[in-house]
Design an enzyme around this catalytic site. Sequence first.
Site, PDB file in Angstrom:
ATOM      1  N   ASN A 150       0.846  -1.189   0.000  1.00 21.90           N
ATOM      2  CA  ASN A 150       0.000   0.000   0.000  1.00 21.90           C
ATOM      3  C   ASN A 150       0.880   1.237   0.000  1.00 21.90           C
ATOM      4  O   ASN A 150       2.046   1.179   0.405  1.00 21.90           O
ATOM      5  CB  ASN A 150      -0.886   0.005   1.261  1.00 21.90           C
ATOM      6  CG  ASN A 150      -1.859   1.175   1.271  1.00 21.90           C
ATOM      7  OD1 ASN A 150      -2.407   1.548   0.228  1.00 21.90           O
ATOM      8  ND2 ASN A 150      -2.056   1.778   2.435  1.00 21.90           N
ATOM      9  N   SER A 173       4.821   6.877   2.067  1.00 24.10           N
ATOM     10  CA  SER A 173       5.496   5.633   2.433  1.00 24.10           C
ATOM     11  C   SER A 173       4.839   4.468   1.713  1.00 24.10           C
ATOM     12  O   SER A 173       3.610   4.384   1.653  1.00 24.10           O
ATOM     13  CB  SER A 173       5.362   5.366   3.941  1.00 24.10           C
ATOM     14  OG  SER A 173       5.799   6.475   4.700  1.00 24.10           O
ATOM     15  N   ASP A 213      -1.920   0.467   8.394  1.00 27.94           N
ATOM     16  CA  ASP A 213      -0.726   1.282   8.121  1.00 27.94           C
ATOM     17  C   ASP A 213       0.466   0.927   9.021  1.00 27.94           C
ATOM     18  O   ASP A 213       1.285   1.798   9.357  1.00 27.94           O
ATOM     19  CB  ASP A 213      -1.035   2.791   8.281  1.00 27.94           C
ATOM     20  CG  ASP A 213      -2.123   3.263   7.336  1.00 27.94           C
ATOM     21  OD1 ASP A 213      -2.271   2.650   6.261  1.00 27.94           O
ATOM     22  OD2 ASP A 213      -2.829   4.235   7.670  1.00 27.94           O
TER      23      ASP A 213
END
Length: 325
Positions: free
Chosen positions: A113, A142, A151
């Site tokens: 992701n 990122s 995340d």
Amino acid sequence: MADAASQRAKVAIFISGSGTNMAALLYASLLDDSAYEVVLVASNKADAGGLEIAAAEGVETFVHSHKGHSREAHDAAMEDALIESGAQYLVLAGYMRILSDEFVRRWEGRILNIHPSLLPKYKGLDTYARAIAAGDSHAGASVHVVTPELDAGEVLAQARVAIREGETPETLAGRVKFAEHQLYPRAVADYVSRGLNPDYLLGRVSELALALPETHSRESHGAPGFRVGSEKAGKFFAYFSDRHHGSEHIALLVKTSGMDEMLGLIEAQPDVYFKPAFYGASGWIGLILNRADVDWTHVEEWLMRSWRSVAPARITKLQDAADMF
Ligand code: GRF
């Protein structure tokens, strides 16, 4: 030998929004020597802008609205399309749905992701406003591995973007997007080809070898090696060979019981094993690491066995006792 194109990793991309990252990933994949190809672009929104871009390039697209479906049912439809496409990796690019834990576990280590902050800072939403409010000098993006926790997976790469005087979340978002478009294709390419990267392979081998009791690393004839016992009197139980002595392989050398076993293994599985130069003569076998689908549990078992065959009885006895519990 298959040609380079057929060795490209197959990647599916999930989107919900404008799909600019998807477009960056797709056009990068159309350049010569790309490490990956895009085999599917799928969305939970029929009006996601990126779908048309993908279709125009001849990429398979799939839409399944999440409305009126449970998370599990929606995930299952998306996963069916993913499997059908033959994708080996799933790349999320502004996909605004949280995947169920089961989905993520099934694809463990194969979902990436991109998140618009310098993780671990600012997980979740409103990342630009939070970075500006905190007075940070830089924002950024990122690329990370997706794990069940939001995340929080391993960060693979980051791009930094300076925060200017008078910046608003909108102006910052625009520039972070530019940076994302540079970052994501490169990070995906590096990730899907890391199995051919000697630094990555040595890192994994070192982690496993040095987790064994009383081990340390020591170079031997220019190759990294692993020893058990004291710094002074330790013995080598493994070597890492990066195409050493003219070999085409990146390999782990470990000790077999002798020539018969070594030759038998090589004959049975020539894609997995080979007889290394010099070391082969004394029963060391090469376990090929620069190939698809290396079984790291198998590598770990070999390291353990090789370690055991040279470790002093004082240490293996302790290990045997520990194994009983
Ligand atoms: C990007 O900012 C990305 O960091 C976040 O979602 C946004 C997607 O934008 N995960 P786009 O659809 O690729 O333009």
